[in-house]
Design a protein around this motif. Structure first.
Motif, short mmCIF file in Angstrom:
data_model
loop_
_atom_site.label_atom_id
_atom_site.label_comp_id
_atom_site.label_asym_id
_atom_site.label_seq_id
_atom_site.Cartn_x
_atom_site.Cartn_y
_atom_site.Cartn_z
N UNK A 49 -0.59 -5.74 -0.38
CA UNK A 49 -1.07 -4.80 0.63
C UNK A 49 -2.54 -4.52 0.39
N UNK A 50 -3.24 -4.20 1.46
CA UNK A 50 -4.63 -3.79 1.39
C UNK A 50 -4.73 -2.31 1.72
N UNK A 51 -5.68 -1.63 1.12
CA UNK A 51 -5.94 -0.24 1.48
C UNK A 51 -7.45 -0.08 1.68
N UNK A 52 -7.82 0.96 2.35
CA UNK A 52 -9.23 1.25 2.61
C UNK A 52 -9.73 2.23 1.57
N UNK A 53 -10.83 1.91 0.93
CA UNK A 53 -11.42 2.80 -0.07
C UNK A 53 -11.17 2.29 -1.47
#
Length: 74
Positions: A49-53
């Motif tokens: 998964x990718x997350x922002x920040x």
């Protein structure tokens, strides 16, 4: 058992390949070959998964609370 493998990188603004799914191009702190060698040495499963920040420290806290192993790359 469940574990998390964490790395922080930078999403790059590059064209998305038209191969049937979306992809985000990511630049990691390691050269790609080194990153992939380290990634596979940690025996990942199929999903990611990718997350922002910059969230590695938050994910470490979650893993600690859930008593889940967390591994870092880079």
């Amino acid at each position: 058992g469940l574990r998390m493998i964490v790395s922080e990188g930078e999403a790059m603004n590059l064209p998305i390949l038209r191969i049937g799914n979306t992809q985000t191009h990511v630049k990691f702190p390691l050269p790609l070959d080194d990153f992939m060698d380290e990634w596979f040495s940690k025996a990942p499963t199929h999903h990611f998964a990718l997350s922002i920040g910059r969230n590695a420290s938050i994910l470490k806290k979650v893993a600690d609370l859930l008593n889940i192993e967390i591994l870092s790359i880079g």
